[in-house]
Design an enzyme around this catalytic site. Structure first.
Site, PDB file in Angstrom:
ATOM      1  N   LYS A   1       0.831  -1.210   0.000  1.00  0.00           N
ATOM      2  CA  LYS A   1       0.000   0.000   0.000  1.00  0.00           C
ATOM      3  C   LYS A   1       0.862   1.256   0.000  1.00  0.00           C
ATOM      4  CE  LYS A   1      -2.983   0.571   3.552  1.00  0.00           C
ATOM      5  NZ  LYS A   1      -2.797   1.852   4.251  1.00  0.00           N
ATOM      6  N   SER A   2       1.878   1.287   0.834  1.00  0.00           N
ATOM      7  CA  SER A   2       2.728   2.487   0.914  1.00  0.00           C
ATOM      8  C   SER A   2       3.416   2.751  -0.426  1.00  0.00           C
ATOM      9  CB  SER A   2       3.794   2.304   1.994  1.00  0.00           C
ATOM     10  OG  SER A   2       3.208   2.257   3.265  1.00  0.00           O
TER      11      SER A   2
ATOM     12  N   GLY B   1      -4.822   8.082   5.558  1.00  0.00           N
ATOM     13  CA  GLY B   1      -3.932   9.109   6.100  1.00  0.00           C
ATOM     14  C   GLY B   1      -2.735   9.353   5.192  1.00  0.00           C
TER      15      GLY B   1
ATOM     16  N   ARG C   1      -8.207  12.239  12.571  1.00  0.00           N
ATOM     17  CA  ARG C   1      -6.762  11.999  12.714  1.00  0.00           C
ATOM     18  C   ARG C   1      -5.962  13.301  12.736  1.00  0.00           C
ATOM     19  NH1 ARG C   1      -5.046   6.995   9.143  1.00  0.00           N
ATOM     20  NH2 ARG C   1      -3.190   7.222  10.432  1.00  0.00           N
TER      21      ARG C   1
ATOM     22  N   SER D   1       7.701   9.216  11.581  1.00  0.00           N
ATOM     23  CA  SER D   1       6.528   9.083  10.713  1.00  0.00           C
ATOM     24  C   SER D   1       6.924   9.258   9.258  1.00  0.00           C
ATOM     25  CB  SER D   1       5.471  10.127  11.075  1.00  0.00           C
ATOM     26  OG  SER D   1       4.539  10.232  10.019  1.00  0.00           O
TER      27      SER D   1
ATOM     28  N   GLN E   1       4.874   9.376   6.880  1.00  0.00           N
ATOM     29  CA  GLN E   1       3.917  10.283   6.223  1.00  0.00           C
ATOM     30  C   GLN E   1       4.376  11.721   6.383  1.00  0.00           C
ATOM     31  OE1 GLN E   1       0.030   9.261   7.696  1.00  0.00           O
ATOM     32  NE2 GLN E   1       0.135   7.203   6.839  1.00  0.00           N
TER      33      GLN E   1
ATOM     34  N   ASP F   1       2.418  -1.169  11.738  1.00  0.00           N
ATOM     35  CA  ASP F   1       1.104  -1.601  11.234  1.00  0.00           C
ATOM     36  C   ASP F   1       0.812  -3.065  11.559  1.00  0.00           C
ATOM     37  OD1 ASP F   1       0.693   0.921  10.275  1.00  0.00           O
ATOM     38  OD2 ASP F   1       1.192   0.443   8.198  1.00  0.00           O
TER      39      ASP F   1
ATOM     40  N   ARG G   1      -7.065  -3.331   9.904  1.00  0.00           N
ATOM     41  CA  ARG G   1      -6.049  -4.227  10.482  1.00  0.00           C
ATOM     42  C   ARG G   1      -6.544  -4.895  11.763  1.00  0.00           C
ATOM     43  NH1 ARG G   1      -2.286  -3.567   6.760  1.00  0.00           N
ATOM     44  NH2 ARG G   1      -1.729  -1.458   6.125  1.00  0.00           N
TER      45      ARG G   1
HETATM   46  C1  S3P Z   1       2.676   4.928   6.058  1.00  0.00           C
HETATM   47  C2  S3P Z   1       3.313   5.296   7.218  1.00  0.00           C
HETATM   48  C3  S3P Z   1       2.890   4.862   8.563  1.00  0.00           C
HETATM   49  C4  S3P Z   1       1.951   3.660   8.482  1.00  0.00           C
HETATM   50  C5  S3P Z   1       0.900   3.835   7.437  1.00  0.00           C
HETATM   51  C6  S3P Z   1       1.536   4.011   6.067  1.00  0.00           C
HETATM   52  C7  S3P Z   1       3.188   5.436   4.779  1.00  0.00           C
HETATM   53  O1  S3P Z   1       2.214   5.923   9.199  1.00  0.00           O
HETATM   54  O2  S3P Z   1       1.352   3.427   9.737  1.00  0.00           O
HETATM   55  O3  S3P Z   1       0.032   2.727   7.401  1.00  0.00           O
HETATM   56  O4  S3P Z   1       2.843   4.883   3.724  1.00  0.00           O
HETATM   57  O5  S3P Z   1       3.968   6.403   4.794  1.00  0.00           O
HETATM   58  P1  S3P Z   1       3.016   7.100   9.957  1.00  0.00           P
HETATM   59  O6  S3P Z   1       3.805   7.839   8.979  1.00  0.00           O
HETATM   60  O7  S3P Z   1       1.946   7.947  10.573  1.00  0.00           O
HETATM   61  O8  S3P Z   1       3.848   6.402  10.987  1.00  0.00           O
END
Ligand code: S3P
Length: 433
Positions: free
Chosen positions: A22-23, A94, A122, A167, A169, A313, A385
């Site tokens: 997914k990421s 997110g 969030r 993070s 993200q 995750d 999840r």
């Molecule tokens: C992700 C980063 C993680 C993870 C999320 C996907 C990403 O979150 O929990 O499912 O794709 O960059 P955080 O950046 O908030 O830790």
């Protein structure tokens, strides 16, 4: 959607390729959208979260078509984004919201990012504050939550950002904004979070500065991306096979990025029989086939804070596994779980307790005592999840387990129910919608 499990009547067996990461899928779409020219993506995850990102990219001007099993994207080039006609709906994701906010903050048009009920709770200050230091103008709802109303500013300034949280993200949001800013933008974090952005940018022609920095004005050009299977989705099966006596599963093409592979270390530390085969490169990412065989009762472990980012995750399914391991498993330094798609510590704590598991919840973690799993009813709370973790645990419960609030399984793993059934697991959709 309500899921209902029965105890698995026999060992789980077979092989499967879990869906695409997914990421990596989010990033491939966003980078392909920003790039000049054509990009090709093989193995893209087809799930609700990724559809939200793809649709947003379309509204920003990207076009896409399927060709020979690949998604072929025509990017707009960094300066070519179109102002979307309506708010961009990020659904449950997110990652989509935070990464796109970095891009949109730097445009010469205004935009708005919205999401579903979970995403609308969030925290967004973690990106809004550093983006404002770069010169961005973003309004949030009270409490720093979505919607994000972004007044574009094409004259952002690069910053050196010391992030208080690990993070990916936040990091990726700022690096994307930094591509449009003057000067350099770099991010340091207390512990290393997943590094897919840093690995993928060079493939799109952007050289990093140091480990985690970009130079403003760097241009992306089209690239080919092969997406490995998602280790986070694979984890449900790694855990299921480690739990159900006699099981033997092979999971193919699983991404093994070392910022994501904490689940393998935990499984091994607990005593699981896990072997890695056929390691290979998928672009800048490593992938391999994973074989997991039941190896008897596992033992509880300590998971300290420094281990958490590489399995953030996977912690819901690790807590489920802990419930059948000998002794106590202790997780600490995982307060971030409280601000995921749900408050995952609370949701897992309530659900495990309902199944008779003894545990103690902390602000930043949990102690779980292994034992027998009673049947019963739990609430997945709309968190994909958590719902899948309960479905896996249901395979070794004494009786049936009913899981309410399981609809969002489709955000990351639409084929989960049929994949679990294909291995011999007992799960059914009890009620749709
Ligand atoms: C992700 C980063 C993680 C993870 C999320 C996907 C990403 O979150 O929990 O499912 O794709 O960059 P955080 O950046 O908030 O830790």
């Amino acid at each position: 959607m309500i899921l209902r499990t029965e105890p698995a009547p026999a060992p789980l067996s077979g092989d499967l390729t879990p869906p695409g990461d997914k990421s990596i899928s989010h990033r491939a779409l966003i980078f392909g959208c920003l790039a000049a020219g054509e990009s090709r993506i093989r193995g893209l995850l087809d799930s609700e979260d990724i559809r939200a990102t793809a649709e947003a990219c379309r509204q920003l001007g990207m076009t896409a078509r399927q060709e020979d099993g690949e998604l072929v994207l025509q990017g707009v080039g960094e300066a070519g984004l179109h102002q979307p006609a309506a708010p961009l709906d990020m659904g449950n994701s997110g990652t989509a919201m935070r990464l796109l906010a970095g891009v949109l903050a730097a445009q010469d048009f205004d935009s708005e990012l919205i999401g579903d009920a979970s995403l609308s709770r969030r925290p967004m200050r973690r990106i809004v504050q550093p983006l404002e230091r770069m010169g961005a103008r973003i309004d949030t709802a009270e409490g720093g939550t979505p919607p994000l109303r972004i007044r574009g500013n094409p004259r952002l300034r690069g910053i050196e950002y010391d992030s208080p949280i690990a993070s990916a993200q936040v990091k990726s949001c700022l690096l994307l904004a930094g591509l449009y800013a003057t000067g350099h933008t770099s991010v340091r974090e207390p512990l290393k979070s997943r590094d897919h952005t840093e690995r993928m940018l060079p493939a799109f022609g952007v050289n990093l500065r140091g480990d985690c920095g970009v130079r403003g004005g760097s241009r992306l050009k089209g690239a080919s991306v092969q997406v490995p299977a998602d280790i986070s989705s694979a984890s449900f099966f790694l855990v299921a096979a480690a739990m159900v006596p006699g099981s033997d599963l092979l999971l193919r093409e699983v991404g093994l990025n070392e910022t994501r592979d904490g689940i393998l270390h935990v499984l091994r530390a607990m005593g699981a029989d896990l072997t890695v085969h056929n390691r290979r490169q998928f672009g800048g990412e490593e992938a391999a086939d994973l074989r997991v065989r039941y190896a008897g009762r596992l033992e509880g472990v300590d998971i300290p804070p420094e281990r958490v980012p590489a399995l953030i995750d996977e912690l819901p399914v690790v807590l489920a596994l802990a419930a059948v391991a000998e002794g106590t498993t202790r997780v600490r330094g995982a307060a971030e779980l409280r601000v995921k798609e749900s408050d995952r510590l609370a949701v897992m704590g309530r659900g495990l307790s309902a199944l008779g598991v003894r545990l103690r919840e902390y602000d930043d973690g949990m102690d779980v005592e292994g034992g027998a799993i009673a049947g019963g009813r739990v609430d997945g709370a709309g968190d994909h999840r958590c719902a899948m973790s309960f479905a896996v645990l249901g395979q070794v419960a004494d009786k049936a387990v009913t899981i309410d609030g399981a609809a969002n399984v489709d955000t990351s793993y639409p084929g989960f129910v049929s994949d679990l059934r294909s291995t011999g697991g007992r799960v059914a959709v009890a009620e749709d919608g």
